[in-house]
Enzyme design. Sequence first.
Site, PDB file in Angstrom:
ATOM      1  N   GLN A  31      -9.562  -3.061  -4.422  1.00 27.03           N
ATOM      2  CA  GLN A  31     -10.201  -3.065  -5.661  1.00 27.03           C
ATOM      3  C   GLN A  31     -11.505  -3.076  -5.392  1.00 27.03           C
ATOM      4  O   GLN A  31     -12.238  -2.730  -4.434  1.00 27.03           O
ATOM      5  CB  GLN A  31     -10.065  -4.685  -6.070  1.00 27.03           C
ATOM      6  N   HIS A  62     -12.778 -24.676  -7.677  1.00 23.25           N
ATOM      7  CA  HIS A  62     -12.121 -24.866  -6.366  1.00 23.25           C
ATOM      8  C   HIS A  62     -11.774 -26.588  -6.011  1.00 23.25           C
ATOM      9  O   HIS A  62     -10.799 -26.725  -5.523  1.00 23.25           O
ATOM     10  CB  HIS A  62     -13.255 -24.644  -5.069  1.00 23.25           C
ATOM     11  N   ASP A  86     -12.569 -16.093  -0.766  1.00 22.08           N
ATOM     12  CA  ASP A  86     -14.051 -16.720  -0.742  1.00 22.08           C
ATOM     13  C   ASP A  86     -14.095 -17.896   0.064  1.00 22.08           C
ATOM     14  O   ASP A  86     -15.219 -18.173   0.545  1.00 22.08           O
ATOM     15  CB  ASP A  86     -14.418 -16.800  -2.249  1.00 22.08           C
ATOM     16  N   GLU A 106      -4.694 -13.891   2.112  1.00 21.04           N
ATOM     17  CA  GLU A 106      -5.611 -13.161   1.273  1.00 21.04           C
ATOM     18  C   GLU A 106      -5.271 -11.619   1.584  1.00 21.04           C
ATOM     19  O   GLU A 106      -5.425 -11.210   2.800  1.00 21.04           O
ATOM     20  CB  GLU A 106      -7.000 -13.298   1.734  1.00 21.04           C
ATOM     21  N   ASP A 137      -0.177  -9.703   2.225  1.00 23.81           N
ATOM     22  CA  ASP A 137       0.405  -9.926   1.013  1.00 23.81           C
ATOM     23  C   ASP A 137       0.826 -11.420   0.911  1.00 23.81           C
ATOM     24  O   ASP A 137       1.816 -11.659   1.572  1.00 23.81           O
ATOM     25  CB  ASP A 137       1.341  -8.898   0.605  1.00 23.81           C
ATOM     26  N   GLY A 138       0.336 -12.152  -0.065  1.00 18.45           N
ATOM     27  CA  GLY A 138       0.627 -13.631  -0.206  1.00 18.45           C
ATOM     28  C   GLY A 138       2.192 -13.836  -0.638  1.00 18.45           C
ATOM     29  O   GLY A 138       2.865 -14.549  -0.289  1.00 18.45           O
ATOM     30  N   ASP A 155      -4.511 -19.216  -5.896  1.00 16.34           N
ATOM     31  CA  ASP A 155      -5.815 -19.041  -6.004  1.00 16.34           C
ATOM     32  C   ASP A 155      -5.962 -17.294  -6.338  1.00 16.34           C
ATOM     33  O   ASP A 155      -6.570 -16.700  -5.600  1.00 16.34           O
ATOM     34  CB  ASP A 155      -6.789 -19.344  -4.988  1.00 16.34           C
ATOM     35  N   SER A 156      -5.458 -16.882  -7.440  1.00 14.35           N
ATOM     36  CA  SER A 156      -5.208 -15.502  -7.682  1.00 14.35           C
ATOM     37  C   SER A 156      -6.436 -15.043  -8.377  1.00 14.35           C
ATOM     38  O   SER A 156      -6.863 -15.787  -9.508  1.00 14.35           O
ATOM     39  CB  SER A 156      -3.955 -15.200  -8.369  1.00 14.35           C
ATOM     40  N   THR A 157      -6.499 -13.705  -8.690  1.00 19.67           N
ATOM     41  CA  THR A 157      -7.309 -13.159  -9.671  1.00 19.67           C
ATOM     42  C   THR A 157      -6.578 -13.100 -10.971  1.00 19.67           C
ATOM     43  O   THR A 157      -5.539 -13.554 -11.031  1.00 19.67           O
ATOM     44  CB  THR A 157      -7.622 -11.822  -9.351  1.00 19.67           C
TER      45      THR A 157
END
Length: 278
Positions: A31, A62, A86, A106, A137-138, A155-157
């Site tokens: 990305q 969070h 993060d 992550e 890869d989760g 906690d994904s985009t």
Amino acid sequence: MELWYTEKQTKHHGITTKIKRTLHSEVTPFQTLDVVETHQFGNLLVLDGMVMTTDKDEFVYHEMISHVALHTHPNPKQVLIVGGGDGGVVREVLKHPSVERVVLAEIDGRVIEASKEYFPAIASGLSDSRVDIQVVDGIRHIEENPDTYDVVLIDSTEPVGPAIGLFQKPFYQKVSEALKSDGIMVAQTESPWFNRDLIRQVFADISSTFPITRLYTASIPTYPSGLWSFTIGSKQYDPLEVKETQFVKLETKYYQPSMHKSLFQLPVFVQELTEGKE
């Protein structure tokens, strides 16, 4: 000359904020990663043009994705975070004294490194001895670790690119298999204003996988519409039946035990999404 960053959150709506300067910009194998310094929110992390977190409001997301599940489970020891490079969710999970191990899965290691450099307060927990950072890869990690975790936090985009698979029923089924017999999962599930179809489908998919499924919301100003949802799936424990003795005294800025059960009292139009209504 004034400089402004704008995220087009839908085809017809966006958010804009005045920036001081660009601190970092790169294209990773997965990305485009940018960090800008803003006047209103401090440093801001952007992935593929979408706001991920900021110095000023990061605590809401969070705390809310972490503490609801960790208080619902009576003894969470093994926790998996999918995404979350993060480090903010790691920081919050570590506040619970029962936690013995936190695995951060992550896919993009550059997010981790950039966060350490530009968001040290958010990434502060990544150096803790209980944290196992895995740049993987989760989805694959979950498939390879059945019956392992007490809590899984997704906690994904947004559901684009490599994160698409994190919003699909086969993934939730694999998450269930990775959890122990009394495990709990939480996923961030986007905006009730802009992602109604997604929330409706995800809630149905998690409901068909877990006997207890509930949705709750939080106010996050830099996320699309400012109203954000989370969906919890539990094999055994109901977040509405948490005993007072389970709550841990935490240093937080948004979440507190007294609001825990009220989080699930939803506006009518959000409640209707959980019922499959249009």
